[in-house]
Write a protein that holds these residues in place. Structure first.
Motif: not given
Length: 427
Positions: A69-73, A125-131, A356-362
């Motif tokens: 969540v943090v690194f995705g934002l 975290g790296l995946a969130g940063l990259q996506r 966030l929309s497709y990671s937090v929901g599941p």
């Protein structure tokens, strides 16, 4: 007649033909998925072997959520401010280093437990940063009218990895051990970095500010001001929250006296989405992509409800496959709308919101499914969640009608984005 039918059903390969960078990213992603599944299978199995505790294995998901969540934002803001190719390269290299840590730890006489959690959090975290950088790069390198075809091909890549990757990983772990699985993961990331290095630079197309909370808030305000975008996020969150029952599959298998079917339950959804991808040629000629989002999510909910109603295991598996196809259809609509309407200057930050929309929901959906199963029973958790999904999609459609009426040929944001891409290409 036969050739027209094939063109209508088979995937549209136009993005492969028109974009060298898309071909590189597609190949890089396929290599990464296959190699990453080695670690995704080996890591929880190693935790299980070291602890013998289901709680210890489940804790890995909690460790992964916050960094994602943090690194995705933050990654969304970063993707708008720096060269996206550089973000992709460095994050892939970082995940390769993390896989190296797992390899070294597995080769110790007595492997340690804490590095497994550390790597799980680091990779998340790296995946969130990259996506966000990866998603926003796709919107730039693929022509405007090929976004649906590109989304279908990318989904096909993931599906191939999701079906074949775990099966191969299970064999490698069982017969060659964790260290071999982690070594394969390291090798895969080496190949991935080499492919990424051949991508063309993708610097910001505007004078971008440094990543900041203000910049993230600007992206959120833009999304809130666009009913079509808001609808894509809301429908996806509702569908996953109410009708994501994967965590209670083992209990459904027990109730149906079909413990042998557990693996098929997990694979059925992916098989359904793969079938839709392989017959997705017709989707590239559709302009009303909001209908994809709504009908796909409603089909997902109805199929999940039916899976909880039927008692025949084969009908249950068929329902799960239909659910996967519905989710795939909805995903195609969301990806197309995002890539056709979001301005280049905000693409990274909006991609961070998408993470966030497709990671937090599941994640929340699994909590809901487990709680409902404990309160009302497993099958009731399925059908009640599926029906709640359908009802919520209907409510959101009524509240946000612009999502249903979205037309790629008339929507103002889509037309503006098309003009920007044409101007950037010098057309």
């Amino acid at each position: 007649m036969g050739s027209r039918l094939r063109r209508a059903l088979l995937p549209d390969l136009s993005p492969w033909r028109s974009s060298r960078d898309f071909r590189l990213l597609w190949g890089q992603g396929l290599v990464t998925y296959f190699s990453s599944f080695m670690a995704m299978v080996a890591l929880p199995l190693q935790i299980k072997e070291l602890t013998g505790s289901p709680f210890a294995v489940g804790a890995m998901g909690a460790v992964e959520l916050v960094p994602l969540v943090v690194f995705g934002l933050y990654g969304g803001a970063l993707a708008d401010a720096v060269d996206r190719r550089k973000v992709l390269l460095l994050s892939e290299a970082g995940m390769g280093v993390m896989a190296g840590v797992l390899l070294v730890n597995a080769m110790l006489p007595e492997p340690l437990l804490w590095p497994l959690y550390l790597v799980a959090a680091g990779v998340s975290g790296l995946a969130g940063l990259q996506r966000p950088a990866l998603d926003s790069l796709l919107a730039r390198i693929v022509p405007h009218d090929q976004q649906t075809a590109a989304a279908a091909l990318n989904a096909l890549r993931w599906q191939l990895g999701a079906i074949a990757g775990p099966a191969l990983a299970g064999l490698v772990v069982a017969y060659a051990g964790h260290a071999t699985a982690y070594a394969t993961t390291v090798a895969g990331f080496v190949v991935s970095v080499l492919l990424c290095s051949r991508l063309a630079p993708a610097p910001p197309t505007h004078d971008a500010d440094k990543p900041s909370l203000r910049g993230i808030a600007e992206g959120a305000r833009y999304a809130w001001s666009r009913p079509v975008l808001l609808g894509t996020y809301a429908v996806d969150l509702a569908a996953m929250f109410f009708a994501f029952p994967n965590t209670i599959f083992p209990f459904l298998a027990d109730e149906l006296d079909a413990q042998w079917s557990l693996g098929l339950m997990y694979a059925a959804g992916t098989a359904g989405s793969l079938l839709l991808s392989l017959t997705s040629g017709w989707t590239t000629r559709v302009r009303r992509h909001g209908l994809f989002v709504v009908f796909g999510a409603a089909a997902w909910g109805l199929a999940i409800a039916a899976a909880g109603w039927f008692t025949d295991i084969w009908l249950v598996l068929l329902c799960l496959a239909v659910a996967g196809a519905g989710d795939m259809l909805s995903g195609l609509g969301r990806a197309t709308i995002w890539n056709q309407t979001i301005p280049e200057s905000l693409r990274g930050r909006l991609a961070g919101i998408e993470v966030l929309s497709y990671s937090v929901g599941p994640q929340l959906g699994q909590v809901r499914a487990g709680a409902m199963a404990g309160w009302t029973g497993t099958r009731a958790a399925f059908w009640s969640g599926g029906l709640a999904c359908v009802a919520s999609v209907g409510l959101l459609t009524a509240v946000l009608p612009k999502l249903v009426t979205y037309d790629a040929e008339t929507d103002e944001d889509a037309l503006r984005r098309r003009a920007q891409k044409e101007a950037a290409a010098g057309l």
